[in-house]
Design a protein around this motif. Structure first.
Motif, short mmCIF file in Angstrom:
data_model
loop_
_atom_site.label_atom_id
_atom_site.label_comp_id
_atom_site.label_asym_id
_atom_site.label_seq_id
_atom_site.Cartn_x
_atom_site.Cartn_y
_atom_site.Cartn_z
N SER A 48 -43.60 61.63 18.69
CA SER A 48 -44.20 62.03 19.97
C SER A 48 -43.53 63.32 20.43
O SER A 48 -42.46 63.68 19.93
N THR A 69 -48.63 62.38 25.88
CA THR A 69 -48.48 63.68 25.22
C THR A 69 -49.27 64.75 25.95
O THR A 69 -48.83 65.91 26.06
N ASP A 101 -49.57 65.04 17.03
CA ASP A 101 -48.82 63.79 17.22
C ASP A 101 -49.25 62.75 16.20
O ASP A 101 -48.43 62.09 15.56
#
Length: 465
Positions: A314, A267, A298
């Motif tokens: 995600s 991420t 997230d």
């Protein structure tokens, strides 16, 4: 001066507000790019674990939570969220671990509700791993290196390819698996996606998987493989916290927790790329604040997903390409995206219609997706400056991770708990990579290579003399 004026190659910068019609058009582009990715994990998990009756709700919640998560990421509620045009969706990275958790219960004779109670209970606790890591994400690069990340992501993709190929052949439990009609439909779907991907039109390329699946669906219809029977579903799907109950198992938790660690790093990369295409800082206090907030987002969104009956969330990297394509980086567009996904998620008929999708069509698309996951991991490894230490870590991690899948009997002497934990290729490869990275010092490998280099230079000088 507006953000768009300062960044001439963007039509709308991060804080600009496009007119509603333009914002809606840009939002549709993002939805086209991510709709299949958001709904497919639920279709795969439901199909493999035999959760057909629950699929409409699972797909509805995948869309609903993606909408809520996208809104949170862009709005930034307190410390939660990146403040960027960042689309949240169901993560493919967790598929193998989630399926493993489901099979633990299924092999015990558990019902669909028992399977989902275990999956969502494990995912609920695993989300707090990412929430915790968001506070120290800037310090993790020394442990979760590109080599570790690349190994885990590659293993995830390789371990899932069997699922995609099985669907192309007709699906799990099909007595006619491997029949020519299934291979033809799967092949047409795969070929269509490849052909569309090679077109120059960027809008068509972004919708390539969706169009390819449509071509495959039409082919399957003419071959008599489409069942138009749609089960009776409620008009509105009301999100219900812990609808299936709540359960936990350590063996099921560990693989999901490991992937949560890697997802936090992944991420970080997606948000960095998002900042770049949005012409925002990629270093400094503001950048660090966005990274921490995005990873925290997230984790919070994955917690919401487990609560309402969806799978871990995600950031979707493909939506960074949409920003480049449209020239619209405005975070206000995310509010439209979130609203549209929430609306789509409230109608379970969407999930019921997707349930009629023949397995070979789904397999043709997911084979590309899983191959893309593996390719992304390979690309991460290729971009790292690999030394002998890294190559050793890769060799052992891939060998052990893929070995336990090829020869599952290797865990026969383990206790049931350890057999469940170490039966997962992702767990074994990930733990091997992390432990070896910690145990084998980087400086020792570097010094050894320098000594070898010195000896080589001396040998060459002696030879020349």
């Amino acid at each position: 001066m507006s953000t768009s004026q300062k960044n001439s190659d963007l039509l709308y910068g991060l804080h600009d507000r496009p007119a509603p019609l333009k914002a809606l058009f840009a939002a549709f582009q993002h939805i086209l790019a991510s709709f299949v990715g958001i709904t497919t994990p639920a279709l795969i998990i439901g199909g493999v674990l035999g959760l057909g009756s629950e699929l409409p709700y699972l797909i509805s919640m995948a869309l609903f939570v993606s909408g809520v998560g996208t809104f949170i990421q862009a709005k930034r509620l307190g410390p939660v969220g990146s403040g960027l045009l960042c689309v949240q969706g169901t993560s493919f990275a967790f598929l193998s671990a989630v399926l493993a958790a489901g099979f633990i219960v299924k092999n015990r004779g558990g019902s669909s509700e028992d399977i989902l109670a275990m999956i969502f209970g494990v995912c609920f606790f695993a989300s707090f791993v990412e929430i915790f890591l968001s506070r120290i994400i800037h310090k993790l690069q020394h442990v979760i290196t590109p080599v570790v990340t690349g190994i885990v992501i590659t293993t995830i993709g390789l371990s899932l390819i069997k699922v995609g190929m099985t669907d192309i052949a007709g699906g799990f439990g099909n007595e006619e698996i491997g029949a020519a009609k299934y291979l033809i439909v799967g092949g047409v779907t795969l070929a269509s996606i490849i052909a569309i991907n090679r077109l120059r039109n960027p809008v068509l390329r972004l919708s390539g998987i969706m169009i390819g699946m449509l071509v495959g669906y039409i082919t399957a219809y003419f071959m008599g493989m489409v069942n138009f029977h749609i089960p009776d579903v409620a008009i509105i799907s009301v999100p219900m916290p812990f609808k299936y109950g709540f359960n936990f198992d350590l063996a099921a938790f560990i693989p999901v927790a490991i992937i949560s660690v890697v997802t936090a790093i992944e991420t970080t990369g997606d948000l960095t790329a998002n900042s770049m295409v949005s012409k925002e800082p990629t270093q400094g206090p503001l950048y660090l604040k966005r990274i921490k907030g995005g990873v925290l987002g997230d984790g919070v969104n994955s917690c919401l997903a487990a609560t309402f009956g969806s799978f871990p969330m995600s950031t979707f990297s493909q939506n960074n390409g949409v920003i480049q394509l449209t020239g619209v980086a405005s975070r206000y567009v995310a509010f439209y995206i979130g609203g549209l996904f929430i609306l789509l998620g409230l109608f379970p008929i969407i999930g019921a219609v997707l349930q009629t999708l023949p397995k070979p069509v789904l397999g043709g698309a997911t084979l590309v997706m899983f191959g893309t996951v593996a390719s992304a991991g390979i690309r991460i490894l290729a971009s790292a400056e690999l030394d002998r230490r890294d190559l050793l870590i890769m060799a052992v991690s891939f060998g052990l991770g893929l070995g336990v899948v090829a020869v599952p009997e290797v865990t026969n002497s383990f206790s049931p708990l350890f057999k469940s934990i170490f039966g997962s290729s992702v767990t074994v490869a990930g733990l091997s990579a992390i432990l070896m990275s910690l145990i084998i010092p980087q400086n020792m490998a570097t010094e050894a290579e320098e000594q070898v280099s010195e000896f080589t230079v001396e040998d060459e000088q002696t030879h020349i003399a």
